[in-house]
Scaffold this active site. Structure first.
Site, short mmCIF file in Angstrom:
data_model
loop_
_atom_site.label_atom_id
_atom_site.label_comp_id
_atom_site.label_asym_id
_atom_site.label_seq_id
_atom_site.Cartn_x
_atom_site.Cartn_y
_atom_site.Cartn_z
N ALA A 122 -16.20 25.60 40.67
CA ALA A 122 -15.20 25.67 39.60
C ALA A 122 -15.91 26.14 38.33
O ALA A 122 -17.13 26.03 38.20
CB ALA A 122 -14.53 24.33 39.38
N PHE A 123 -15.13 26.66 37.38
CA PHE A 123 -15.75 27.35 36.23
C PHE A 123 -16.56 26.40 35.36
O PHE A 123 -17.38 26.85 34.55
CB PHE A 123 -14.68 28.05 35.39
N LYS A 124 -16.36 25.09 35.50
CA LYS A 124 -17.10 24.17 34.65
C LYS A 124 -18.61 24.26 34.85
O LYS A 124 -19.38 23.93 33.97
CB LYS A 124 -16.59 22.74 34.85
N ASP A 125 -19.03 24.77 36.02
CA ASP A 125 -20.46 24.99 36.23
C ASP A 125 -21.06 25.96 35.22
O ASP A 125 -22.24 25.85 34.88
CB ASP A 125 -20.71 25.58 37.63
N MET B 297 -21.78 23.69 32.32
CA MET B 297 -22.48 22.44 32.61
C MET B 297 -23.91 22.70 33.07
O MET B 297 -24.82 21.94 32.75
CB MET B 297 -21.69 21.66 33.66
#
Ligand SMILES: *Cc1c(COP(=O)(O)O)cnc(C)c1O
Length: 471
Positions: A111-114, A117
């Site tokens: 997911a794009f949060k990587d 993060m």
């Protein structure tokens, strides 16, 4: 570069001071005092850079308290083909004439949060080592944030993660992703309750200032400025891939929840990247769509927050929205406080419909919005599979639906792909009757040993667990 609070606090801070902080002391959000301007000569220089070097150039404009060589090394270590799957890091693919998907979800948790993060993990490790300090990250997750945080912080020196999640409520894939991590510094805590219980526990622990100080409790939530800054980079990278020269406008559509992703697009646009339109896509939880249509921002109660098939967008209020509204009202902290403290505090809403500022959202800042339903998402998943042989996840489907309503001939529309379909397999199966492909590294993860403890929905129990695991 100095950072200020949207609510007018007199302090000015540098990047590394706000890196490990959440809200400003007055409850506001941090923003840079000014947006660095990028001219066409700079864009021309950046166009051909590899992603990690582009990230370094952009971050350097906002970070002046990490030596350049160190920051460069952090970017190089973060954005590798090994971690993100391709040399482009965020490859663009054309679906049809003028409509593109920008892949932001090929990192460790799909997911794009990587994207943000992974950088945050390396920045934290660097800064904590420099200070000789430790940090215990306490979080609540219903899926994407928690796994992205754990995969970013696993094995990092000086950091422990205590991640609460509602017991049995995440998808089996999401549970397996998190609970299969065996790193000693990662603690999964399954709470007997719902996501709101987890959030309440995090709040209660953070409000116990003595405990918070003693155990050096921190967070990695979406209001963290470093996360937002990391996301600015892929708007530039997407722009360069969608155009052949730097005089062409491009529009972006962003599946939105807490307004972090699209706020990064706003920052890129304020820096001078030729973005024509920023389309905010929501699902049935449409607080943001309602604002951009009507000028009324009306937060929802927990009971009025729908559980949808794009769950990472199921929000009742958008925690980063205050950043954009600060710019919208001409960076006037008194006016901002009137809206977010007085009006929202008293009535749960504010109304800018009669305010000249509201018109600026579209006219000056380029914002549009859209909304999708479950049926729309299924239709979009089917249509995309049928016509372009491309599988998309329900969040990206929200985006594509809103994007199609805002196309301008001659202006490329880039839809941000925020997750891979395998993460939300049940909805893809409902749409297509078939299971999405699973990347090799995730084959069989449901069968791996799980590292998780069950605790009641009780802040004291969580505090005791943290205290026990902090030596
Ligand atoms: C977090 C998330 C979103 C929403 O992003 P915001 O920055 O909160 O607006 C959309 N899609 C997916 C898959 C997510 O994980």
């Amino acid at each position: 570069m100095n950072y200020l609070s949207t609510r007018g606090h007199a302090d000015r801070k540098r990047f590394c001071e706000i890196l490990l902080e959440g809200l400003a002391p007055d409850g506001g959000l941090y923003l840079p005092e000014t947006y660095p301007q990028v001219d066409t000569a700079t864009l021309a220089k950046w166009r051909t850079l590899p992603y990690n070097e582009l990230a370094f150039e952009i971050l350097s404009l906002y970070i002046d308290d990490i030596p350049a060589a160190d920051l460069k090394a952090i970017c190089a270590k973060t954005y590798t083909a090994e971690v993100f799957g391709t040399d482009e890091i965020v490859p663009l693919r054309e679906l049809e004439d003028g409509v593109y998907l920008e892949a932001l979800s090929n990192g460790p948790t799909l997911a794009f949060k990587d994207m943000a993060m992974q950088l945050l993990g390396n920045l934290f490790e660097y800064e904590l080592a420099r200070r000789g300090a430790e940090l215990n990250i306490l979080g609540a997750t219903s899926g994407d944030t928690g796994s992205a945080a754990e995969y970013a912080m696993r094995g990092k020196k000086g950091v422990r993660v205590f991640m609460t999640s509602p017991d049995g409520r995440m998808s089996p894939f999401q549970q397996a992703q998190m609970f299969s991590l065996q790193d000693a510094n990662i603690h999964n805590i399954a709470i007997t309750g719902v996501f709101d219980d987890c959030q309440d526990i995090v709040k209660a622990v953070s409000n116990d200032l003595a405990f918070k100080r003693k155990y050096r409790i921190g967070t990695v939530n979406s209001i963290n400025w470093a996360r937002l800054l990391a996301q600015v980079v892929y708007y530039f990278a997407g722009y360069f891939q969608a155009t052949a020269s730097n005089d062409k406008p491009v529009s972006f559509t962003v599946p939105s929840g807490n307004f972090g992703n699209v706020c990064a697009g706003h920052v890129a646009r304020m820096m001078g990247l030729p973005i024509q339109t920023l389309v905010v896509a929501t699902n049935e939880n449409d607080v943001l769509d309602e604002f951009f249509r009507t000028g009324v921002y009306r937060v929802r109660a927990a009971v009025d927050t729908h559980e949808t098939s794009s769950p990472s967008m199921d929000i009742s209020k958008a925690s980063n929205f205050e950043r954009f509204v600060f710019d919208l009202v001409g960076r006037d902290p008194a006016k901002l406080r009137q809206l977010f403290v007085d009006d929202l505090g008293l009535t749960g809403s504010f109304d800018l419909s009669a305010d000249p500022a509201f018109k600026q959202a579209a006219e000056r800042f380029g914002f549009r919005s859209g909304r999708s339903t479950h049926a729309d998402r299924l239709a979009m998943i089917r249509d995309t599979e049928k016509r372009f042989a491309t599988l998309i996840d329900p969040h990206t489907a929200d985006g594509l639906k809103a994007a199609r309503e805002q196309l301008t001939p001659g202006v490329p529309m880039v839809v941000l792909e925020t997750a891979l379909p395998i993460k939300f397999a049940a909805t893809v199966v409902e749409a297509l009757g078939e299971e999405p492909a699973r990347p090799k590294k995730f084959e069989g993860i449901e069968a791996l040993p799980k590292r998780v403890v069950q605790l009641p929905a009780d802040a004291e129990a969580v505090k005791a667990y943290i205290a026990q695991h902090c030596d």
